[in-house]
Design an enzyme around this catalytic site. Structure first.
Site, PDB file in Angstrom:
ATOM      1  N   GLU A 125       0.482  -1.040   0.335  1.00  0.00           N
ATOM      2  CA  GLU A 125      -0.145   0.389   0.058  1.00  0.00           C
ATOM      3  C   GLU A 125       0.783   0.819   0.139  1.00  0.00           C
ATOM      4  OE1 GLU A 125      -0.426  -2.119   2.200  1.00  0.00           O
ATOM      5  OE2 GLU A 125      -2.397  -3.330   1.061  1.00  0.00           O
TER       6      GLU A 125
ATOM      7  N   HIS B 126     -11.326  -6.420   8.736  1.00  0.00           N
ATOM      8  CA  HIS B 126     -12.235  -6.902   7.485  1.00  0.00           C
ATOM      9  C   HIS B 126     -13.334  -5.530   7.835  1.00  0.00           C
ATOM     10  CE1 HIS B 126      -9.199  -9.950   6.274  1.00  0.00           C
ATOM     11  NE2 HIS B 126      -9.136  -9.349   4.787  1.00  0.00           N
TER      12      HIS B 126
HETATM   13  C1  LIG Z   1      -1.394  -5.088   4.410  1.00  0.00           C
HETATM   14  C2  LIG Z   1      -3.053  -5.756   3.120  1.00  0.00           C
HETATM   15  N1  LIG Z   1      -3.113  -5.438   2.370  1.00  0.00           N
HETATM   16  C3  LIG Z   1      -3.782  -6.054   1.546  1.00  0.00           C
HETATM   17  C4  LIG Z   1      -4.258  -7.788   2.223  1.00  0.00           C
HETATM   18  C5  LIG Z   1      -5.275  -8.339   1.351  1.00  0.00           C
HETATM   19  N2  LIG Z   1      -4.895  -9.591   1.127  1.00  0.00           N
HETATM   20  C6  LIG Z   1      -5.136 -10.838   2.264  1.00  0.00           C
HETATM   21  S1  LIG Z   1      -3.676 -12.200   1.411  1.00  0.00           S
HETATM   22  C7  LIG Z   1      -3.178 -11.072  -0.130  1.00  0.00           C
HETATM   23  C8  LIG Z   1      -2.470 -12.019  -0.842  1.00  0.00           C
HETATM   24  C9  LIG Z   1      -1.335 -12.884   0.023  1.00  0.00           C
HETATM   25  O1  LIG Z   1      -0.601 -13.072  -1.220  1.00  0.00           O
HETATM   26  P1  LIG Z   1       1.010 -13.889  -0.367  1.00  0.00           P
HETATM   27  O2  LIG Z   1       1.294 -12.930   0.286  1.00  0.00           O
HETATM   28  O3  LIG Z   1       1.521 -14.831  -1.767  1.00  0.00           O
HETATM   29  O4  LIG Z   1      -0.010 -15.536   0.475  1.00  0.00           O
HETATM   30  P2  LIG Z   1      -0.839 -16.216  -0.267  1.00  0.00           P
HETATM   31  O5  LIG Z   1      -2.075 -16.226  -0.161  1.00  0.00           O
HETATM   32  O6  LIG Z   1      -0.294 -17.066  -1.957  1.00  0.00           O
HETATM   33  O7  LIG Z   1      -0.079 -17.969   0.371  1.00  0.00           O
HETATM   34  C10 LIG Z   1      -3.812  -9.763   0.019  1.00  0.00           C
HETATM   35  C11 LIG Z   1      -3.924  -9.063  -1.305  1.00  0.00           C
HETATM   36  C12 LIG Z   1      -3.864  -7.764   3.302  1.00  0.00           C
HETATM   37  N3  LIG Z   1      -4.729  -9.078   3.587  1.00  0.00           N
HETATM   38  N4  LIG Z   1      -2.860  -6.674   4.097  1.00  0.00           N
END
Ligand SMILES: Cc1ncc(C[n+]2csc(CCOP(=O)(O)OP(=O)(O)O)c2C)c(N)n1
Ligand SMILES: Cc1ncc(C[n+]2csc(CCOP(=O)(O)OP(=O)(O)O)c2C)c(N)n1
Ligand SMILES: [Mg+2]
Ligand SMILES: [Mg+2]
Lengths: 372, 324, 372, 324
Positions: free
Chosen positions: D60, D129
């Protein structure tokens, strides 16, 4: 080019074996003159601060070659995002010293209307030199966004963004370089490794082997250059700028140099900087090094030195005098530029302050009517 | 009892508690050899060693994030943020993590830690070395927000904060660091959090303030007294959780209220004091509840003396409130 | 050991030429059983979510070997900082499935009193499994701080912190790894590169060549391991844990794997995941791979499979039933645990809510007296 | 005129303005092929290409930081933060940079940009959320904060925000995304920022609200009407800069005020409304200024229906205020 070997051009004695500069003699003299101007500007500000006539300054001594070498590699149509310790970038691009002095005094001719502390310059002319912010590293993603905008708009321009060794720990460094890598943005990252983040030495800032290697985390080349060698810094920056212009993406340059003064006029470096280090780096003075080079090239003469020194000293002293003699910003500058238009609540607050100062008989109140 | 400046009281508070509790440690940018940019941590590394007072890389996110990890493992970290203006890179760690950890884990994990940070204007620091961000944090459930205004309170509240089981943001009024002096006991003592300090008693107007505004308000109250207006002055000193009953009582006792802070007005901390009064004792009010605050602009540099509330502005408000 | 070459132990056919495991047969079976349990837990949660009986879940399919291999390398006295997609870490360390199910239903026996969304576990027993937070990456510096505390207190414990490929772009990654490097903290960073951050593929996440290389920016070794190979993940993690225990500092491990389902039950991956990729990775299924290995070792039998499957399925279905039958948290849990002690304003707000629900005749109100 | 949900109106607003202004571009996490987690940006990449609607890495800080750089170079970035709960890593970029850039550069550099983000409860999202962080931003001079509550306003305010010369935080009530429908003009139109919407007129009690609380308040007002209490309902819709005169006028017209929001109460946005009234028209008030808000706790999950203000809680407050 992607190396962890130190790029160096000028030998201690001024020789540059096997190197041919693309700079004309006049340009070389401008570089030298700018370094002298930085030093003069620094000296004048130190004296003004010690005398209580300005509140604060940031010493640039020791870093002049990095500032000027890097600035010399970009065009007037490009976009500079300097740090607060980058007097040479503005001066190289012919920002009039008096404009800088207006900021040092925070007077009514300061482009920021005296809202910022000294050394927080902002210019759009003769070059776009981005408004300096105190929070470390926040400007790095700005430069990336600006560079990406150039690409999207099909403009042949690049951004040069400068920050310190401490700046690499900031959030802006991480997000800025990461986004730039993914977008292949036309931006050059200049990390001025001057050995210290205030009192924090490099080995307590990061465990990485220097700073250029951090480029690997973002899929871009990382270059280490001798920051006290103007031609080397210029060379590395020019190469990176060319790469950016070719659409090949960003580069991280680490210029190794040394802060020869305190962090700022509020700092006492003897508490933490070992004297041996100061001595060692004193022998590598970037201005002397470039002077020897110019001498070897037959450009430098004692007379030239005298002339340039007199010129910059006169110009900068005059600038200080003019700036000191310029009035304070008007009260309305507290309220303007918060938004493009003045909202009602700010109009009321402004009227309140004008009324209050008028009742007090305060001269700064102007004619009593809030002019916004 | 020695007479100390507020800055010395902070330093003394840190030293006293570090001497008695080996789990307390201090870190942040330049807090080690340099002793902090204001010298609040001077001498700590020398006395307690590099393991208990140390410099960190330039990352507020890292400072607060690692402090949370230490706090949940039996240490009592006291993290310094060099200027409150630079706390925002750590905003997520403070608001999303430190403040919510106990709640979201049902008390299985907690973050008993203190974040010390100098705040406020008065040093010609411009936009980024002058801000008062208390309202950003006082809206955050799970956090405590403390601001002392005297050397005695600085030490006592700091020690209480360090001993508190929850995360505390401890904001130090940098304008008072060297300008106020007072007697400070040498031993370890605490001033209870969530208690007010009644600085002055008067029947006509009640003034709520904290931090660097307290001496300004005191000055104005003295001037008001000379004009025959007697003020009650309340130093809130813990902004969250606030002693609401104490506030209401002090407000009711005069029926006329002025709230003073240097932060911008809109959605500032003063709004909560006004709102509490409007909600819980409006029927006692005999005049509008006035706010004397910084303007709703960023913090200027050259003109900061016009931006900051001074005794004249406070006195004006007292008079208007009294005469309403 | 510092390599960008993929560490792999188990061949597709289950062979492990030249490799000798330190795990007993019983431990190997426990690993296998845990992977089956993850799959069963996943399936049950999917069905519960589809039936509207829980609100949300996170599919773990495809990542089981990474979770279990890594978890197997740390001791009960260590400290786990998992991501939300780490069912296998809890299950390996024998957190009772019913405890996890209490969280999935957010009921009154949930350790977080139903305050968090499903899959945001928190346990202190039988292992310290850190309270999971939704904001990505914030837990990384927590693990570093915890590890540093171990060192300062002279405790022989390490932290294992797990996050995704997307997590490497977060601020916590940058500050966490940087601090860990400088402090030589006893912590192991496990980046589960499962190809996606929701819909964002790795090549849009970063321009670096994979994720392990980012370790160089922090002066620590970076290891790439086949994330679908339980023994390889275990090996890499064990080595890193041993390094940490020896006081040699942190390691970054990148486990290359693939998310075989949607990001969550709210996600439709067919919008963005190419079918070929799913097929390709389907052939590399980590459970099948380990099963072949066990078979080659003479441990796996069809009967064992049947027995384990029946066991985990019974256990997890029973867990779901118990959790679903457990009551909702009491109203007072809205107000407790904000602070250690209940401040006056929260007491008043609680009393207000108790009074309101009592007036409404709401069952959840309890006996009408706010109990805190 | 087509009837759209609030979500469709946002999508339509983005498309309409992107069709007419080539400098507008949209980016954030998962806004491209996936169309955003709520589908607010569905179809944009298809229609406008990857250069004008694209995904970003998971930062962000990077999203907002680069948006500022684009904004100062002639583009009109519309950055999405996936949930308002995840805006805090960008807090420094928003509060220290976007909000202060015009001021600190004397207008030489500006950041005309929009940050869109869904906020609020109602989806069983728990702590992270569900949050409503408007108060954190409304305290920040230099920023504008806008929250629509109808499809018509969503499109009109969004376009006005994109065309605005200053940075705008545009918070979308996710609870209303699919639950409210209304007629939305097909062309490009704007609803002026800093204007209130008077939702309902009544002589007895004035209720201030915004976003997802507007339908809740409307429902309560209808119930109150059945009991003979006539309410004026005001949708603030631009929280900063606020139409203060409009607020004061609406407050004075009944002399009885209730303020409703779902964010926690302490130092919440409602405090500013109460404070304005206490400061500028307290003499018109015939009853305490009540606040109906979320509790001063993190946001719970299972019990969110008890946490969120509902029509019953609002009606209670209306009755108490009326009967005072
Ligand atoms: C600071 C933040 N920004 C956005 C989100 C929304 N979000 C939840 S999971 C995710 C993707 C995470 O991807 P990754 O780190 O590769 O983990 P995976 O879900 O693939 O295990 C996002 C963008 C969040 N939880 N926290
Ligand atoms: C976010 C933030 N934290 C702390 C500070 C205080 N501070 C000002 S300069 C500085 C050190 C910067 O060091 P470096 O990046 O190496 O730059 P240098 O001063 O050496 O040129 C610090 C910590 C700040 N300005 N911003
Ligand atoms: Mg430095
Ligand atoms: Mg992933």
């Amino acid at each position: 080019m992607d190396t962890t070997e130190l790029l160096k051009v000028i030998e201690p004695d001024g020789a540059t074996p096997g190197f041919d500069t693309d700079l004309s003699d006049a340009e070389l003299v401008h570089c030298y003159r700018t370094m002298l101007a930085v030093r003069a500007f620094d000296d004048v500000c130190m004296k003004l601060q010690r005398a209580g006539r300005i509140g604060f300054s940031i010493p640039n001594k020791g870093i002049e070659a990095t500032q000027v070498g890097a600035a010399s590699a970009i065009d007037k149509t490009d976009f500079l995002f300097p740090s607060y310790r980058d007097f040479g970038m503005a001066l190289y691009h012919r920002v009039p010293p008096v404009e800088m002095m207006h900021n040092m005094f925070g007077n009514e001719l300061d482009s920021a209307h005296g809202r910022q502390m000294p050394v927080h310059f902002s210019f759009v002319d003769p070059i776009r030199l981005y408004s300096i912010s105190s929070p470390i590293g926040t400007h790095i993603p700005h430069a990336v966004g600006a560079a990406h905008a150039f690409r999207l708009k099909g403009e042949d321009r690049v951004c040069l963004v400068s920050f310190g060794d401490g700046g690499t720990s900031s959030l802006g460094f991480h997000s800025g370089l990461n986004f730039a890598g993914v977008w292949k943005a036309p931006v050059v990252f200049l990390c001025q490794n001057n050995g210290w983040a205030i009192s924090c030495p490099s080995e307590e800032q990061t465990a990485s082997e220097g700073y250029a290697i951090k480029a690997k985390a973002y899929g871009m080349p990382g270059i280490v250059v001798d920051g006290n060698d103007l031609l080397a810094v210029r060379q590395a920056t020019s190469d990176a700028v060319a790469r950016a212009r070719r659409g090949e993406g960003p580069t991280l340059i680490e210029a190794r140099t040394f802060r020869m003064g305190g962090h700022s006029t509020s700092d006492d470096p003897t508490r933490y900087v070992p004297a041996e280090l100061l001595e060692e780096w004193g022998r590598k003075d970037p201005v002397t090094r470039f002077q020897r080079y110019l001498e070897k090239e037959g450009i430098w003469t004692a007379k030239l030195e005298e002339q340039l020194t007199a010129e910059v000293s006169a110009e900068i002293n005059a600038a200080a005098k003019v700036a000191e003699g310029t009035g304070q910003p008007g009260l309305e500058t507290i309220f303007s530029d918060v938004y493009a238009d003045l909202p009602t609540h700010l109009r009321k607050q402004g009227e309140f302050l004008f009324d209050l100062t008028a009742r007090r008989g305060d001269a700064a109140a102007g004619d009593g009517a809030f002019p916004l | 009892m020695p007479t100390l400046t507020l800055l010395q009281a902070v330093n003394d508070g840190l030293k006293s508690v570090m001497r008695t509790d080996p789990d307390v440690l201090v870190f942040g940018e330049d807090v080690g050899l340099k002793g902090g940019v204001f010298l609040a941590t001077e001498g700590l590394t020398n006395e307690f060693g590099k393991e208990r007072c140390f410099d960190t890389p330039l990352s507020e996110d890292g400072i607060i994030g690692t402090a949370i990890g230490m706090a949940m493992n039996g240490l009592r970290p006291v993290a310094e943020i060099q200027f409150q203006d630079f706390i925002f890179p750590a905003f997520d760690q403070i608001v999303s993590e430190a403040a919510k950890l106990r709640y979201r884990s049902g008390g299985q994990y907690t973050a008993p830690m203190v974040i010390r940070t100098p705040y406020g204007g008065g040093i010609r620091g411009g936009l980024y070395h002058s801000q008062s961000g208390e309202a950003y944090f006082a809206h955050t459930a799970g956090l405590k927000v403390v601001i002392p205004s005297t050397p005695h309170d600085a030490k006592g509240l700091l020690i209480a904060s360090i001993q508190d089981p929850d995360p505390v943001l401890f904001m130090e009024p940098k304008a008072l660091y060297r300008s106020v002096k007072g007697e400070v006991p040498e031993d370890v003592y605490t001033v209870d959090l969530s208690t007010l300090r009644r600085v002055r008693e008067g029947k006509d107007v009640t003034i709520f303030c904290y931090g660097a505004m307290v001496p300004v308000v005191e000055k104005a109250a003295t001037q008001a007294a000379a004009k025959g207006i007697e003020c009650t002055v309340v130093d809130l000193r813990t902004l969250l959780p606030l002693d609401e009953d104490g506030v209401l009582e002090a407000a009711k006792s005069t029926g006329r209220v002025v709230v003073v802070h240097e932060a911008p007005r809109f959605c500032g901390y003063g709004a909560e004091i006004s709102a509490l009064i409007a909600e819980r004792c409006i029927e006692y009010m005999e005049a509008p509840v006035k706010r004397v605050t910084g303007f709703d602009t960023p913090f200027p540099n050259t003109l900061e003396h016009h931006y900051l509330p001074d005794d004249r502005r406070v006195l004006d408000a007292i008079e208007q409130t009294f005469e309403f």
